[in-house]
Scaffold this motif. Structure first.
Motif, PDB file in Angstrom:
ATOM      1  N   ARG A   6      21.405  26.581  41.714  1.00  0.00           N
ATOM      2  CA  ARG A   6      22.570  27.465  41.683  1.00  0.00           C
ATOM      3  C   ARG A   6      22.817  27.980  40.267  1.00  0.00           C
ATOM      4  NH1 ARG A   6      27.835  25.591  44.825  1.00  0.00           N
ATOM      5  NH2 ARG A   6      28.281  27.728  44.158  1.00  0.00           N
ATOM      6  N   PRO A   7      23.503  29.129  40.151  1.00  0.00           N
ATOM      7  CA  PRO A   7      23.814  29.663  38.818  1.00  0.00           C
ATOM      8  C   PRO A   7      24.650  28.679  38.011  1.00  0.00           C
ATOM      9  CG  PRO A   7      24.240  31.291  40.533  1.00  0.00           C
ATOM     10  CD  PRO A   7      23.982  30.005  41.237  1.00  0.00           C
ATOM     11  N   ALA A   8      24.547  28.786  36.688  1.00  0.00           N
ATOM     12  CA  ALA A   8      25.354  27.936  35.811  1.00  0.00           C
ATOM     13  C   ALA A   8      26.836  28.244  35.985  1.00  0.00           C
ATOM     14  CB  ALA A   8      24.931  28.161  34.363  1.00  0.00           C
ATOM     15  N   LEU A   9      27.136  29.491  36.274  1.00  0.00           N
ATOM     16  CA  LEU A   9      28.524  29.919  36.465  1.00  0.00           C
ATOM     17  C   LEU A   9      28.533  31.047  37.483  1.00  0.00           C
ATOM     18  CD1 LEU A   9      31.526  29.780  35.527  1.00  0.00           C
ATOM     19  CD2 LEU A   9      30.951  31.538  33.829  1.00  0.00           C
ATOM     20  N   GLU A  10      29.491  31.015  38.405  1.00  0.00           N
ATOM     21  CA  GLU A  10      29.637  32.056  39.410  1.00  0.00           C
ATOM     22  C   GLU A  10      31.120  32.280  39.635  1.00  0.00           C
ATOM     23  OE1 GLU A  10      27.364  30.942  42.822  1.00  0.00           O
ATOM     24  OE2 GLU A  10      26.399  32.885  43.001  1.00  0.00           O
ATOM     25  N   GLY A  11      31.522  33.532  39.819  1.00  0.00           N
ATOM     26  CA  GLY A  11      32.928  33.800  40.047  1.00  0.00           C
ATOM     27  C   GLY A  11      33.195  35.276  40.257  1.00  0.00           C
ATOM     28  N   THR A  12      34.461  35.635  40.206  1.00  0.00           N
ATOM     29  CA  THR A  12      34.861  37.032  40.351  1.00  0.00           C
ATOM     30  C   THR A  12      35.805  37.412  39.215  1.00  0.00           C
ATOM     31  OG1 THR A  12      36.787  36.529  41.751  1.00  0.00           O
ATOM     32  CG2 THR A  12      34.692  36.940  42.874  1.00  0.00           C
ATOM     33  N   VAL A  13      35.813  38.696  38.903  1.00  0.00           N
ATOM     34  CA  VAL A  13      36.657  39.239  37.843  1.00  0.00           C
ATOM     35  C   VAL A  13      37.479  40.394  38.419  1.00  0.00           C
ATOM     36  CG1 VAL A  13      36.628  40.541  35.673  1.00  0.00           C
ATOM     37  CG2 VAL A  13      35.132  38.556  35.952  1.00  0.00           C
ATOM     38  N   ALA A  14      38.750  40.444  38.090  1.00  0.00           N
ATOM     39  CA  ALA A  14      39.609  41.542  38.539  1.00  0.00           C
ATOM     40  C   ALA A  14      39.271  42.806  37.759  1.00  0.00           C
ATOM     41  CB  ALA A  14      41.077  41.171  38.342  1.00  0.00           C
ATOM     42  N   VAL A  15      39.097  43.904  38.485  1.00  0.00           N
ATOM     43  CA  VAL A  15      38.837  45.198  37.851  1.00  0.00           C
ATOM     44  C   VAL A  15      39.892  46.191  38.334  1.00  0.00           C
ATOM     45  CG1 VAL A  15      36.382  44.801  37.447  1.00  0.00           C
ATOM     46  CG2 VAL A  15      37.115  45.742  39.645  1.00  0.00           C
ATOM     47  N   ASP A  18      43.120  46.840  41.846  1.00  0.00           N
ATOM     48  CA  ASP A  18      43.300  45.577  42.548  1.00  0.00           C
ATOM     49  C   ASP A  18      42.018  45.143  43.267  1.00  0.00           C
ATOM     50  OD1 ASP A  18      44.890  43.362  43.147  1.00  0.00           O
ATOM     51  OD2 ASP A  18      45.488  44.181  45.100  1.00  0.00           O
ATOM     52  N   ARG A  19      40.881  45.474  42.676  1.00  0.00           N
ATOM     53  CA  ARG A  19      39.587  45.078  43.230  1.00  0.00           C
ATOM     54  C   ARG A  19      38.985  43.956  42.389  1.00  0.00           C
ATOM     55  NH1 ARG A  19      36.058  48.401  42.134  1.00  0.00           N
ATOM     56  NH2 ARG A  19      37.196  49.856  40.801  1.00  0.00           N
ATOM     57  N   ARG A  20      37.874  43.398  42.897  1.00  0.00           N
ATOM     58  CA  ARG A  20      37.191  42.342  42.171  1.00  0.00           C
ATOM     59  C   ARG A  20      35.678  42.574  42.208  1.00  0.00           C
ATOM     60  NH1 ARG A  20      40.979  38.623  40.955  1.00  0.00           N
ATOM     61  NH2 ARG A  20      39.427  37.253  40.020  1.00  0.00           N
ATOM     62  N   LEU A  21      35.011  42.168  41.123  1.00  0.00           N
ATOM     63  CA  LEU A  21      33.549  42.161  41.068  1.00  0.00           C
ATOM     64  C   LEU A  21      33.095  40.713  40.893  1.00  0.00           C
ATOM     65  CD1 LEU A  21      32.479  45.145  38.750  1.00  0.00           C
ATOM     66  CD2 LEU A  21      32.354  45.021  41.235  1.00  0.00           C
ATOM     67  N   SER A  22      32.094  40.308  41.662  1.00  0.00           N
ATOM     68  CA  SER A  22      31.575  38.949  41.542  1.00  0.00           C
ATOM     69  C   SER A  22      30.301  38.942  40.709  1.00  0.00           C
ATOM     70  CB  SER A  22      31.325  38.336  42.923  1.00  0.00           C
ATOM     71  OG  SER A  22      30.640  39.232  43.768  1.00  0.00           O
ATOM     72  N   PHE A  23      30.042  37.818  40.088  1.00  0.00           N
ATOM     73  CA  PHE A  23      28.901  37.709  39.172  1.00  0.00           C
ATOM     74  C   PHE A  23      28.286  36.321  39.255  1.00  0.00           C
ATOM     75  CE2 PHE A  23      32.413  35.880  36.890  1.00  0.00           C
ATOM     76  CZ  PHE A  23      31.855  34.849  36.148  1.00  0.00           C
ATOM     77  N   ALA A  24      27.052  36.211  38.783  1.00  0.00           N
ATOM     78  CA  ALA A  24      26.354  34.929  38.637  1.00  0.00           C
ATOM     79  C   ALA A  24      25.732  34.907  37.255  1.00  0.00           C
ATOM     80  CB  ALA A  24      25.287  34.770  39.710  1.00  0.00           C
ATOM     81  N   GLU A  25      25.787  33.760  36.604  1.00  0.00           N
ATOM     82  CA  GLU A  25      25.327  33.668  35.224  1.00  0.00           C
ATOM     83  C   GLU A  25      24.280  32.574  35.074  1.00  0.00           C
ATOM     84  OE1 GLU A  25      27.486  32.498  31.053  1.00  0.00           O
ATOM     85  OE2 GLU A  25      28.437  34.083  32.256  1.00  0.00           O
TER      86      GLU A  25
END
Length: 313
Positions: A6-15, A18-25
């Motif tokens: 699994r990614p070291a970090l995964e989550g979402t960011v508010a943009v 009122d939407r969100r973008l998810s990411f994996a690091e």
């Protein structure tokens, strides 16, 4: 088959809106940032395991982003492709990223180029792997399967939401057969893509990304197709950052001539031919790709064409 780590970090960011973008690091949390834009279809984990290992070994902060309508990213259709860069800037600020290096595979190529065009003071360099070319305006490339989307654009714009729901439901139904489905798909692909999809670790990455990204929604590929049939909202010829473009000379999805066309427009670019490879060929050389985009912007770029044999890393 081994499940990828699994990614070291995964989550979402508010943009915006009122939407969100998810990411994996992946890689180093304190390294220089490389944003890897997935293909169409694809999601934030569509990053080769070799690229993840390279990032960890070389202190690179490697980040995949779900486009709107896949994974946990709120579904949204940008008015033009250029508009997405404002969301990328917010995500980058939230994650504490400084300068960015962009990599884009296939449908991720236009997003990487849009970031360079709209964020010239932040994006240092760009790598494109068999990227899609414009279909509208003075920079449009002729021919290729993408032009089918141009003809279907009015219908896609109307039906993209119900089609996205149907696609999501279909993937849920065939989820237990996802592995054999990829094998069946691979059987009908050119030799280069077939060989790549036959590698266990590569297939495992593809399955993990597909099943993880489609758990909630699958409208992003349709959003991509609609955006690609519009004017992008920027001119490729205005991108001043160094760009390295890899393209398989047997690409059956994005014609090789489209890559040549894009290189003729970009003022500071190098074209690398992946000899004997097809559309996914760039995913087979991730260490070269990451090494190059890290180098660009530091070492002056010579606008030459290079050809590399199949399988060379």
């Amino acid at each position: 088959m081994t499940t990828p780590k699994r990614p070291a970090l995964e989550g979402t960011v508010a943009v915006r809106g009122d939407r969100r973008l998810s990411f994996a690091e992946y890689g180093s949390p304190h390294g220089e940032a490389v944003v890897w834009m997935h293909g169409t279809p694809g999601a934030r984990r569509q990053i080769p395991l070799e690229a993840r290992a390279y990032a960890e070994a070389h202190g690179i902060r490697l980040i995949g982003i779900d486009r709107p309508g896949i994974g946990s990213s709120t579904s949204h259709l940008y008015p033009v492709l250029a508009d997405w860069a404002a969301d990328l800037e917010i995500l980058s600020d939230t994650l504490g990223l400084g300068a960015l290096r962009m990599v884009g595979l296939s449908g991720g190529g236009p997003y990487a180029l849009a970031a360079a065009a709209m964020l010239p003071d932040r994006v240092v360099s760009v790598g494109v792997l068999g990227g899609v070319a414009p279909t509208r305006g003075p920079e449009a490339a002729a021919g290729g399967p993408i032009n089918l989307a141009v003809r279907l654009a009015p219908a896609l714009s109307i039906a993209r939401v119900p089609l996205g729901i149907a696609l999501t439901n279909t993937i849920r139904v065939i989820k237990p057969l996802a592995g054999p489905a990829i094998d069946t798909y691979a059987a009908f692909q050119p030799a280069g893509d077939k060989k790549l999809l036959g590698r266990p670790e590569f297939k495992a990455m593809f399955l993990d990304d597909l099943l993880n990204g489609s758990r909630f929604q699958t409208s992003a590929p349709l959003n991509d197709l609609v955006l690609f049939t519009r004017d992008w909202g920027f001119r490729v010829a205005d991108i001043s950052q160094p760009v390295c473009w890899w393209h398989g000379d047997d690409d059956h999805i994005v014609p090789f001539s489209h890559g040549q066309h894009m290189i003729s427009l970009l003022p500071n670019a190098r074209f690398k031919v992946i000899a004997g490879e097809s559309h996914l060929g760039g995913l087979g050389i991730p260490r070269e790709v990451l090494g190059t985009v890290m180098e660009l912007g530091v070492t002056p770029l010579r606008p030459i064409e290079e050809s590399r044999p199949t399988g060379q890393v």
